[in-house]
Write a protein that holds these residues in place. Sequence first.
Motif, PDB file in Angstrom:
ATOM      1  N   ALA A   1       0.811  -1.226   0.000  1.00 42.59           N
ATOM      2  CA  ALA A   1       0.000   0.000   0.000  1.00 42.59           C
ATOM      3  C   ALA A   1       0.841   1.273   0.000  1.00 42.59           C
ATOM      4  N   PHE A   2       2.160   1.161  -0.195  1.00 40.13           N
ATOM      5  CA  PHE A   2       3.022   2.328  -0.109  1.00 40.13           C
ATOM      6  C   PHE A   2       3.243   2.978  -1.473  1.00 40.13           C
ATOM      7  N   ASP A   3       3.695   4.214  -1.424  1.00 46.27           N
ATOM      8  CA  ASP A   3       3.924   5.030  -2.612  1.00 46.27           C
ATOM      9  C   ASP A   3       4.950   4.369  -3.537  1.00 46.27           C
ATOM     10  N   PRO A   4       4.609   4.196  -4.809  1.00 38.48           N
ATOM     11  CA  PRO A   4       5.569   3.605  -5.756  1.00 38.48           C
ATOM     12  C   PRO A   4       6.877   4.383  -5.867  1.00 38.48           C
ATOM     13  N   GLU A   5       6.866   5.666  -5.527  1.00 44.12           N
ATOM     14  CA  GLU A   5       8.102   6.458  -5.578  1.00 44.12           C
ATOM     15  C   GLU A   5       9.186   5.870  -4.692  1.00 44.12           C
ATOM     16  N   TYR A   6       8.771   5.181  -3.637  1.00 44.02           N
ATOM     17  CA  TYR A   6       9.744   4.603  -2.703  1.00 44.02           C
ATOM     18  C   TYR A   6       9.785   3.079  -2.783  1.00 44.02           C
ATOM     19  N   GLY A   7       9.223   2.533  -3.837  1.00 40.04           N
ATOM     20  CA  GLY A   7       9.284   1.096  -4.026  1.00 40.04           C
ATOM     21  C   GLY A   7       8.027   0.343  -3.660  1.00 40.04           C
ATOM     22  N   GLY A   8       6.977   1.058  -3.280  1.00 42.55           N
ATOM     23  CA  GLY A   8       5.719   0.400  -2.968  1.00 42.55           C
ATOM     24  C   GLY A   8       4.906   0.126  -4.216  1.00 42.55           C
ATOM     25  N   GLN A   9       3.750  -0.526  -4.015  1.00 40.60           N
ATOM     26  CA  GLN A   9       2.878  -0.846  -5.143  1.00 40.60           C
ATOM     27  C   GLN A   9       1.693   0.102  -5.272  1.00 40.60           C
ATOM     28  N   GLY A  10       1.471   0.936  -4.246  1.00 41.95           N
ATOM     29  CA  GLY A  10       0.436   1.949  -4.334  1.00 41.95           C
ATOM     30  C   GLY A  10      -0.983   1.431  -4.289  1.00 41.95           C
ATOM     31  N   LEU A  11      -1.192   0.190  -3.874  1.00 38.87           N
ATOM     32  CA  LEU A  11      -2.551  -0.364  -3.808  1.00 38.87           C
ATOM     33  C   LEU A  11      -3.246   0.104  -2.524  1.00 38.87           C
ATOM     34  N   PRO A  12      -4.551  -0.048  -2.430  1.00 37.71           N
ATOM     35  CA  PRO A  12      -5.276   0.460  -1.260  1.00 37.71           C
ATOM     36  C   PRO A  12      -4.822  -0.174   0.048  1.00 37.71           C
ATOM     37  N   TYR A  13      -4.838   0.643   1.096  1.00 38.82           N
ATOM     38  CA  TYR A  13      -4.540   0.130   2.431  1.00 38.82           C
ATOM     39  C   TYR A  13      -5.620  -0.856   2.867  1.00 38.82           C
ATOM     40  N   ALA A  14      -6.832  -0.659   2.392  1.00 36.08           N
ATOM     41  CA  ALA A  14      -7.914  -1.596   2.707  1.00 36.08           C
ATOM     42  C   ALA A  14      -7.575  -3.000   2.223  1.00 36.08           C
ATOM     43  N   LEU A  15      -6.946  -3.098   1.069  1.00 34.92           N
ATOM     44  CA  LEU A  15      -6.519  -4.399   0.560  1.00 34.92           C
ATOM     45  C   LEU A  15      -5.364  -4.940   1.384  1.00 34.92           C
ATOM     46  N   SER A  16      -4.465  -4.063   1.793  1.00 37.95           N
ATOM     47  CA  SER A  16      -3.348  -4.475   2.634  1.00 37.95           C
ATOM     48  C   SER A  16      -3.837  -5.014   3.975  1.00 37.95           C
ATOM     49  N   ALA A  17      -4.892  -4.405   4.521  1.00 40.31           N
ATOM     50  CA  ALA A  17      -5.458  -4.894   5.781  1.00 40.31           C
ATOM     51  C   ALA A  17      -6.020  -6.298   5.616  1.00 40.31           C
ATOM     52  N   ALA A  18      -6.641  -6.556   4.476  1.00 42.31           N
ATOM     53  CA  ALA A  18      -7.217  -7.878   4.237  1.00 42.31           C
ATOM     54  C   ALA A  18      -6.137  -8.948   4.197  1.00 42.31           C
ATOM     55  N   VAL A  19      -5.084  -8.708   3.444  1.00 41.75           N
ATOM     56  CA  VAL A  19      -4.029  -9.724   3.378  1.00 41.75           C
ATOM     57  C   VAL A  19      -3.283  -9.787   4.701  1.00 41.75           C
ATOM     58  N   GLY A  20      -3.217  -8.657   5.408  1.00 43.38           N
ATOM     59  CA  GLY A  20      -2.578  -8.671   6.715  1.00 43.38           C
ATOM     60  C   GLY A  20      -3.265  -9.614   7.682  1.00 43.38           C
ATOM     61  N   GLU A  21      -4.601  -9.669   7.599  1.00 39.29           N
ATOM     62  CA  GLU A  21      -5.332 -10.606   8.458  1.00 39.29           C
ATOM     63  C   GLU A  21      -4.888 -12.040   8.201  1.00 39.29           C
ATOM     64  N   TYR A  22      -4.715 -12.392   6.944  1.00 38.74           N
ATOM     65  CA  TYR A  22      -4.319 -13.764   6.615  1.00 38.74           C
ATOM     66  C   TYR A  22      -2.969 -14.099   7.224  1.00 38.74           C
ATOM     67  N   PHE A  23      -2.017 -13.169   7.071  1.00 40.74           N
ATOM     68  CA  PHE A  23      -0.663 -13.436   7.545  1.00 40.74           C
ATOM     69  C   PHE A  23      -0.619 -13.527   9.072  1.00 40.74           C
ATOM     70  N   ILE A  24      -1.376 -12.665   9.737  1.00 43.10           N
ATOM     71  CA  ILE A  24      -1.408 -12.698  11.199  1.00 43.10           C
ATOM     72  C   ILE A  24      -2.047 -13.987  11.698  1.00 43.10           C
ATOM     73  N   ALA A  25      -3.168 -14.375  11.094  1.00 39.45           N
ATOM     74  CA  ALA A  25      -3.843 -15.598  11.521  1.00 39.45           C
ATOM     75  C   ALA A  25      -2.969 -16.821  11.280  1.00 39.45           C
ATOM     76  N   ALA A  26      -2.218 -16.819  10.191  1.00 40.58           N
ATOM     77  CA  ALA A  26      -1.367 -17.961   9.866  1.00 40.58           C
ATOM     78  C   ALA A  26      -0.173 -18.047  10.798  1.00 40.58           C
ATOM     79  N   ASN A  27       0.398 -16.884  11.159  1.00 32.00           N
ATOM     80  CA  ASN A  27       1.609 -16.898  11.975  1.00 32.00           C
ATOM     81  C   ASN A  27       1.818 -15.499  12.537  1.00 32.00           C
TER      82      ASN A  27
END
Length: 595
Positions: free
Chosen positions: A95-121
Amino acid sequence: MPSFKAPVADSLFLLNDVFRMHEHGNLAGFAESSPDIVAAVLEEAAKLAEEQLQPLNLSGDQEGCRRNDDGSVTAPKGFKAAFDAYAGGGWIGLAFDPEYGGQGLPYALSAAVGEYFIAANMAFSMYPGLTAGAVAALLTHGSEEQKQLYAPKMLEGRWTGTMNLTEPHCGTDLGLLKTKAARREDGSFALTGQKIFISAGEHDLAENIVHLVLARIEGAPAGVKGISLFVVPKFLPDADGNPGAKNAVSCGSIEHKMGIHANSTCVMNYDGAVGWLVGEENRGLNAMFVMMNEARLMVGLQGQAQSEVAYQNALAYARDRLQGRALTGAKNPEKPADPLMVHPDIRRTLLEIRAFNEAGRALAYWAALQSDIAHRSPDAKAREKASDMLALLTPVIKGVLTDRGFDNCVKAQQVFGGHGYIVEWGMEQFVRDARIAMIYEGANGIQALDLVGRKLPANGGRAIMALLGEIGAYAKAHDTDENLKPLLAPLSASLGHLQQATLWLMQNAMAAPDNAGAAATDYMHLMGLVMFGYMWAQMAQAAHADADPGRADFMNAKKACAAFYVQRILPETALRLARITSGAANVMSLPADLF
């Protein structure tokens, strides 16, 4: 052995059907987030979580981190390869600015995948999670040189990040901190002091670790007004920006703790370590709060995610385990007993957890969307409202999701009976790991005090009035919808309880501050209950609007869970209101020596 399946269908339902993320095309990064792209990202995240992170959860907990004689720390077996896969997939910079190497996608999407990673480990997820928080702080308050030097490497996963606040004598009361920063001739500072409870403070997952450290410049004012923030890398960057000489920062020991054993929680010693000021002198808390607020949202998600994985395993066990007979007669007469799922109390337990999981997930995604609006909207009014909502609800998300998440892990453990207490089933680890989320990034009692003492009166109560108005307007707008009436009547009643509690605090807290302190936790949970009800109403609305026969079972489950929530859980708001309005006398009257 425990298992985990990422709730991709639930995430897509929220992002596409409930919050309709695709309609926010005016926000940077949203136009590139079509439903098919979102689905592809979630599927890839699910694959990483299920296939690489979850299998390391139990083994990582049992092995833990090891401090070596030279002060270095070795992460559990398999973690380095998993981190390389995580970083290589671009997940840190999603979800970070592409100027610094991020992909610029929504933070809402990042929160969704974050849930998966936290639940897994959960322990693993803290390494990249803290890195993302440190990058956010640097991008907000750092100099352009600092942004260019650190952010790309951290988002790439070559370097990781930490936050260093706590000291042995100084937890929540940061004004007591003693770590000193002495000026050096070249404009840098020499930091001396000790920090404790530093998550991911030392490890072997990346080539460098970037510490963000709170310290007091010599001669600075006492208390919180004299705190500054510094960036202190483990290895000093050379002229080419690569790790050079070892800095005078070291891991003194690894904390022996209840859970998250696979995350290296360190005592960090700074012995004249070279650091650089981030932002303005004596304004360190302002800069660090960017990272802390990011972390508080992530920690709230930790509570929800641990509840989700605990629920999944308890559900599987309840379906398979044969114990007793149904009260209405044998359901499996050909077998010696019926499965646990036939018992009403088991079903009640599971539904309580599930009703929280889905509402908590919705609230976390909703908050992430508010963050996107606050940071990306071209509309100043929209940014202001979203910022207000985010500030108001951050302590609620952190406090309520972690309190309830821990309680749910215990409930899920109870479904297993004695087996829930045995290591091999994994349930006791979920309980141990979930417990820390109620404590770090500001203990939940502090979150409650922050809510009633700072967030409610901020800007003349603008945020709470907007929230009450939004929920009230939603209920009124749909009061003729026969499908939603059974949900909206209880929601409106509970909204009334929240309004009464808010008015009571306005009338009674200023003159007698103890009234606010005694009411704070109940008020935080009252607001959480109402927000969950608001989320369930919107989920039920979307479920009723869906006419796809292929999704009928999925949508019917949403409707049933919504009904369960408003009938069995939401009435708790009346209890919370009664506690709040009882005042502080029953809490404060007993002399301390009689406790």
